[in-house]
Every structure is written in structure tokens, then in C-alpha cells.
Design an enzyme around this catalytic site. Sequence first.
Site, PDB file in Angstrom:
ATOM      1  N   GLY A   9       0.825  -1.214   0.000  1.00  0.00           N
ATOM      2  CA  GLY A   9       0.000   0.000   0.000  1.00  0.00           C
ATOM      3  C   GLY A   9       0.852   1.254   0.000  1.00  0.00           C
ATOM      4  N   GLY A  10       1.983   1.222  -0.717  1.00  0.00           N
ATOM      5  CA  GLY A  10       2.752   2.443  -0.932  1.00  0.00           C
ATOM      6  C   GLY A  10       2.198   3.162  -2.161  1.00  0.00           C
ATOM      7  CB  THR A  11       3.485   6.002  -4.166  1.00  0.00           C
ATOM      8  OG1 THR A  11       3.798   6.700  -2.964  1.00  0.00           O
ATOM      9  CG2 THR A  11       2.953   6.972  -5.170  1.00  0.00           C
ATOM     10  CB  ALA A  12       4.262   1.280  -6.502  1.00  0.00           C
ATOM     11  CE  LYS A  75      10.716  17.676  -9.815  1.00  0.00           C
ATOM     12  NZ  LYS A  75      11.018  16.277  -9.515  1.00  0.00           N
ATOM     13  CB  VAL A 186       2.215 -11.284   2.477  1.00  0.00           C
ATOM     14  CG1 VAL A 186       2.426 -12.468   1.548  1.00  0.00           C
ATOM     15  CG2 VAL A 186       0.937 -10.547   2.113  1.00  0.00           C
ATOM     16  CG  LEU A 335      10.615   1.487  -4.224  1.00  0.00           C
ATOM     17  CD1 LEU A 335      10.650   1.839  -2.735  1.00  0.00           C
ATOM     18  CD2 LEU A 335      11.801   2.131  -4.938  1.00  0.00           C
ATOM     19  CD  GLU A 344      16.809  14.817 -14.170  1.00  0.00           C
ATOM     20  OE1 GLU A 344      15.589  15.040 -14.290  1.00  0.00           O
ATOM     21  OE2 GLU A 344      17.677  15.656 -14.463  1.00  0.00           O
ATOM     22  CB  ILE A 348       6.812   8.067  -8.648  1.00  0.00           C
ATOM     23  CG1 ILE A 348       7.035   7.590  -7.204  1.00  0.00           C
ATOM     24  CG2 ILE A 348       5.321   8.310  -8.912  1.00  0.00           C
ATOM     25  CD1 ILE A 348       6.702   8.592  -6.128  1.00  0.00           C
TER      26      ILE A 348
HETATM   27  C1  LIG Z   1      16.204   7.489  -1.018  1.00  0.00           C
HETATM   28  C2  LIG Z   1      15.027   7.474  -1.940  1.00  0.00           C
HETATM   29  C3  LIG Z   1      14.618   8.638  -2.582  1.00  0.00           C
HETATM   30  C4  LIG Z   1      13.563   8.613  -3.496  1.00  0.00           C
HETATM   31  N1  LIG Z   1      13.210   9.748  -4.178  1.00  0.00           N
HETATM   32  C5  LIG Z   1      12.270   9.673  -5.146  1.00  0.00           C
HETATM   33  C6  LIG Z   1      11.893  10.803  -5.936  1.00  0.00           C
HETATM   34  O1  LIG Z   1      12.355  11.923  -5.743  1.00  0.00           O
HETATM   35  N2  LIG Z   1      10.974  10.633  -6.906  1.00  0.00           N
HETATM   36  C7  LIG Z   1      10.412   9.435  -7.148  1.00  0.00           C
HETATM   37  O2  LIG Z   1       9.629   9.318  -8.080  1.00  0.00           O
HETATM   38  N3  LIG Z   1      10.690   8.370  -6.382  1.00  0.00           N
HETATM   39  C8  LIG Z   1      11.609   8.464  -5.412  1.00  0.00           C
HETATM   40  N4  LIG Z   1      11.892   7.359  -4.674  1.00  0.00           N
HETATM   41  C9  LIG Z   1      11.138   6.140  -4.873  1.00  0.00           C
HETATM   42  C10 LIG Z   1       9.738   6.288  -4.312  1.00  0.00           C
HETATM   43  O3  LIG Z   1       9.771   6.618  -2.948  1.00  0.00           O
HETATM   44  C11 LIG Z   1       8.993   4.992  -4.535  1.00  0.00           C
HETATM   45  O4  LIG Z   1       9.118   4.605  -5.888  1.00  0.00           O
HETATM   46  C12 LIG Z   1       7.523   5.162  -4.264  1.00  0.00           C
HETATM   47  O5  LIG Z   1       7.306   5.708  -3.013  1.00  0.00           O
HETATM   48  C13 LIG Z   1       6.804   3.848  -4.407  1.00  0.00           C
HETATM   49  O6  LIG Z   1       7.227   2.967  -3.422  1.00  0.00           O
HETATM   50  P1  LIG Z   1       6.544   1.538  -3.416  1.00  0.00           P
HETATM   51  O7  LIG Z   1       5.087   1.727  -3.319  1.00  0.00           O
HETATM   52  O8  LIG Z   1       7.091   0.752  -4.524  1.00  0.00           O
HETATM   53  O9  LIG Z   1       7.106   0.859  -2.072  1.00  0.00           O
HETATM   54  P2  LIG Z   1       6.843   1.233  -0.527  1.00  0.00           P
HETATM   55  O10 LIG Z   1       6.425   2.626  -0.335  1.00  0.00           O
HETATM   56  O11 LIG Z   1       8.053   0.763   0.210  1.00  0.00           O
HETATM   57  O12 LIG Z   1       5.592   0.323  -0.113  1.00  0.00           O
HETATM   58  C14 LIG Z   1       5.744  -1.047   0.136  1.00  0.00           C
HETATM   59  C15 LIG Z   1       4.437  -1.597   0.674  1.00  0.00           C
HETATM   60  O13 LIG Z   1       4.555  -2.999   0.773  1.00  0.00           O
HETATM   61  C16 LIG Z   1       4.032  -3.423   1.993  1.00  0.00           C
HETATM   62  N5  LIG Z   1       4.682  -4.672   2.410  1.00  0.00           N
HETATM   63  C17 LIG Z   1       6.005  -4.926   2.459  1.00  0.00           C
HETATM   64  N6  LIG Z   1       6.204  -6.172   2.929  1.00  0.00           N
HETATM   65  C18 LIG Z   1       4.978  -6.701   3.170  1.00  0.00           C
HETATM   66  C19 LIG Z   1       4.507  -7.957   3.670  1.00  0.00           C
HETATM   67  N7  LIG Z   1       5.328  -8.945   4.020  1.00  0.00           N
HETATM   68  N8  LIG Z   1       3.184  -8.134   3.803  1.00  0.00           N
HETATM   69  C20 LIG Z   1       2.306  -7.162   3.460  1.00  0.00           C
HETATM   70  N9  LIG Z   1       2.699  -5.984   2.970  1.00  0.00           N
HETATM   71  C21 LIG Z   1       4.010  -5.750   2.837  1.00  0.00           C
HETATM   72  C22 LIG Z   1       4.303  -2.288   2.964  1.00  0.00           C
HETATM   73  O14 LIG Z   1       3.409  -2.324   4.066  1.00  0.00           O
HETATM   74  C23 LIG Z   1       4.048  -1.084   2.058  1.00  0.00           C
HETATM   75  O15 LIG Z   1       2.687  -0.760   2.099  1.00  0.00           O
HETATM   76  C24 LIG Z   1      12.909   7.397  -3.727  1.00  0.00           C
HETATM   77  C25 LIG Z   1      13.276   6.235  -3.031  1.00  0.00           C
HETATM   78  C26 LIG Z   1      14.330   6.265  -2.157  1.00  0.00           C
HETATM   79  C27 LIG Z   1      14.732   4.995  -1.457  1.00  0.00           C
END
Ligand SMILES: Cc1cc2nc3c(=O)[nH]c(=O)nc-3n(C[C@H](O)[C@H](O)[C@H](O)COP(=O)(O)OP(=O)(O)OC[C@H]3O[C@@H](n4cnc5c(N)ncnc54)[C@H](O)[C@@H]3O)c2cc1C
Length: 498
Positions: A9-12, A75, A186, A335, A344, A348
Site C-alpha cells: 500500500g505504498g504509492t506504487a 515543481k 504476507v 520498488l 531526476e 514514480i
Molecule cells: C532514497 C530514496 C529517494 C527517493 N526519491 C524519489 C523521488 O524523488 N521521486 C520518485 O519518483 N521516487 C523516489 N523514490 C522512490 C519512491 O519513494 C517509490 O518509488 C515510491 O514511493 C513507491 O514505493 P513503493 O510503493 O514501490 O514501495 P513502498 O512505499 O516501500 O511500499 C511497500 C508496501 O509494501 C508493503 N509490504 C512490504 N512487505 C509486506 C509484507 N510482508 N506483507 C504485506 N505488505 C508488505 C508495505 O506495508 C508497504 O505498504 C525514492 C526512493 C528512495 C529509497
Amino acid sequence: MKNFVVLGGGTAGWFAAFELRRLFGAGVSVTVVESPRVGAIGVGEGGILNFPAALVGRYGIDLDAFLEGTGAVFKLGFEYIGWNNGRDDDVFYHLFHSLPTEGDGRVIDGIAPYWSMLAAHGIGIHHAIYSLPFVLANASQREVRSACEASGGLMPWSLHFDAHRVSAWLKLAGMARQIETHVGNVVELVRDAESGHVHGLRFEGEERTMPCDFLIDASGFARIALQKAMGMQFRSFTDCMILDRAIPFYIPHPRANPHLVTSALAMNAGWMWQIPVRERVGCGYVYSSAHLSEDEALAEIETRLGHEIEPMPTLRFHAGHFPEVWVGNVMAVGLASGFIEPLEATSIGQMLGQLVMFGETVAQSQGVVPQSTISTFNHRNLLDWDGIRDFLCLHYDVRRRDTPFWRDVASRPLPTSYTDLKAAWQLRTPRPVDFNAYRAGHVLHFDATSWFSVGQGVGVVPQAAAQADLGMLPREVVRFAEAFLDSVRIRNAATMHM
Ligand SMILES: Cc1cc2nc3c(=O)[nH]c(=O)nc-3n(C[C@H](O)[C@H](O)[C@H](O)COP(=O)(O)OP(=O)(O)OC[C@H]3O[C@@H](n4cnc5c(N)ncnc54)[C@H](O)[C@@H]3O)c2cc1C
């Protein structure tokens, strides 16, 4: 298929759930699973141009409500400080803008006459970009918004935000769209022994198995499906992209209004991002652990800023991605599918582009998707990663050699797809055709203007290449471009040294 599960439940995860809801009617259930223990990432993020296009255009979210609920701010691009020599007065900009396609400055045989005329005279093309005066004057949010709206597309914009707040806000909006949620950790993906398809999810401390017909893995760096359950091959970029740690922290706003660009300050072993939201600035030092310890990184931040900071836990990553993101009935996004580094703001942007391609593929196949189409999908997605990697390689192709990190950066092996382009740019400037290799009918996040801006900023695109362009243009076009040069000089007399 009736049960779509989004693991994460992150942004992706939330954007993926919105895409599924867009594709399928109420007869299909979409459930987003979040861990009670692992939070979503939120370190101060920025979007690129496809962020507002997705948010407002594709998913129909009300911009005012989003800005109000997340503290996101406008931005207009990126500001690079110290990348060529480490000094604070060494600044160049990469502002959002497209290649001029209309009017006297329109592209002719791939040449952008206005850009070439400026570059031939050693002037950064950002001086001609409509948004620069707003950035330099630290214009207010209201001023920028009305200027963007009045510009007729000349002032493209995106947003700065905190991904943690964005995912929390999208969750509320998603629940109103009949997207279900489940909080649970999970522990296992239940897979069919023959096909390998995932047909259920098991949770820590729960008896039942959640049924699943199609799984979107958005589990962030946990990478539950492709890495842990399936052991898929990872394509590493660590030979050329050597940053692998980030220390995030917050600072108060140093300006009257939120800065309108992401600042990227070059440091001894990497760079520091500064990304404003309404209340504060999210910062972070992203560095190479082969060149700096965590304590040294912290000390360098505090010296550079002149005050102590309260760091958040250090994040670890390895640049690269999974070449096959869609395998059977599983697709990884965000991610969970890969990450290069924050420069850059590509993460996202890549994720949103992948979701659009997924949506188009599923819709055009009426949900019956042959394996050859999935293979093509994965290939096009891989080309997108190539383009991002090569664009980031360009940023590090700088002249500074003052620390071991910058010397090692200069001697790292570069992909031939990048070095081929660089060789061509010694004779003429970047052209749209150069980037077809990364597009393959899919999105292109950064067009020739972006490569030109950064290439000029780091000195990869020399003045002579732009002078050669002018020699290939009709005389009348050159005259228009000369008049344009004069107007830019007059308009920017005070800031032309940048
Ligand atoms: C240092 C850094 C800087 C960044 N800067 C930028 C930027 O400027 N611009 C940009 O576009 N992106 C940036 N990003 C990337 C951006 O933050 C992510 O691409 C974006 O937030 C999406 O993250 P996500 O949803 O893939 O993962 P996350 O936000 O990590 O979400 C993961 C989800 O999976 C769930 N999960 C994990 N394990 C389990 C499990 N076992 N059971 C159930 N649920 C689980 C968690 O609860 C969470 O809800 C950056 C990343 C980093 C590390």
C-alpha cells in the site's frame, strides 16, 4: 479473473489499484494489502511530467483536494549545484519543457534552432524556458499555478510531495472507489505447482488464504514475488550507478515560498536532494558506501548545512531492476520491480508509465493476453529502464575529480548505448531520433530538451556541436534564431552568468 490483489500500500500499490479499478467494473474485486509492520516509503519525493497526467488526467483525482490533503507543492524541474566543480555558484537547471514543435523555433530535421543558437553562444537553454523567472523569484504557489494555467502548455509542471502522505491520501480516495484493503503481513504466496501461478496469499497469524487470480507485487524493497517467491534474475546497474545508501532528514523552509525545483547538491561521495512540501523540506544525502561511512556522511551533511540534523534510518539499495516484471499472473511495480537512485525523480515516473502500458495491454487484449505480448511488454519496460540509466549516466559524466568518489565515477564503465550517443553529440546536438531506442512505442520520460539541458550543464554537449547545427539550417531559420537569442539576452541580462 475476479480477484485482483495488490501486495503493498505504498504509492506504487495505490496507483496500481487505481489502474485496476479503471480497467475493471464492480464485478471484479481489487484488494490492497498492507503490512502492519512495514510502512510505505516517504522521504520527500518529486514527480515528473506524467505524475499530474496520471493523477488528474488518467485517474480523475481532484487536484485541489490532493494538494490540500497531502501538502504537495508545484515543481518546475531540477537545479544542479556543484556538479562540475563543487562550488555553490556552479549551477545549471533542467526545467520541464518539451521540444518546440510550432512557430519559428520549431524542430527542423531534428534540430531545435533556438536551443542550438543559445548553446552555440555558450548560453544555457534554461534561460529561454518560461519557468526560470518564477524559479529565480521564488514565486508563490498561487502565482505559479495561475502562470502554468495561463501559459497554454508552455510551463509544464509536476509536484513535490511526500510519498508517505500520498499513499495515505490515495488510500482514502481508493476506498471511496470500492478498492478494499487488508492489513496483514504476507508470509507466503501460494503457487500452482505446474504453472507457477499465484492463487493465494497467506498471512502471519491468520488461518485463511486470500484468493488471488492476478497479483500486483508492490511490496517495495521486500520484493516478495519476483525475488523471494520466484527467484527471478535481477539486472544490476551497480557497475555504472554506484550510489547505494541514503540518509533522509527534514529541514525548515529556507525561503519565503517553497522552492519550485528539486535541488541536487553535489557532495563528496554523492549528492543531497532538497524537496519542499508545504510545511518543510525533505532532504537526503544519497551516497556510495564504498567511499563514505554513515558517520562521515552525517558529518558532511551537518558541515554543509551549518547545523545539526535529525536523520531518519539509513536506506540501502542496489541499482538495478528485474528484466521480467510480468511473469504468469504476477506483475511487479515500483520498488518491487527495481530502483536506480533518486536523481531526476524517475522511480514514480517509471512506475506510472508501466501502469499505463499495462492498462493499454490488458484493455486492448480484452484481458486475453498471449505470452508473446507479455514478453514484448517486458522488453519495452526494459528499454525504459535503459533510458533512465543512460540519462542518469549523463549526469555523472562531469569534470570534477576532487574526491575519490568523483575520480571513481569518472573511471566507471559506461553503457555503450550512452557512449555512442555522447560520441554523436560531439558533432551535433541531441535529436529526438536518438531516443527511439528507449521508447519502442512506449513512454519517453525525458525528451531531447532534457538531454540537451543536462548535457550542456555537465559539458557533454559542446558549443561546437551546436555551432555545427546552425550550419545545417536554412538561412531564414538562423535569422529567426538570432532574433530569439537577442530577446533571451535582453530578458536575462541579470542572470546570464549561470
Ligand atoms: C532514497 C530514496 C529517494 C527517493 N526519491 C524519489 C523521488 O524523488 N521521486 C520518485 O519518483 N521516487 C523516489 N523514490 C522512490 C519512491 O519513494 C517509490 O518509488 C515510491 O514511493 C513507491 O514505493 P513503493 O510503493 O514501490 O514501495 P513502498 O512505499 O516501500 O511500499 C511497500 C508496501 O509494501 C508493503 N509490504 C512490504 N512487505 C509486506 C509484507 N510482508 N506483507 C504485506 N505488505 C508488505 C508495505 O506495508 C508497504 O505498504 C525514492 C526512493 C528512495 C529509497
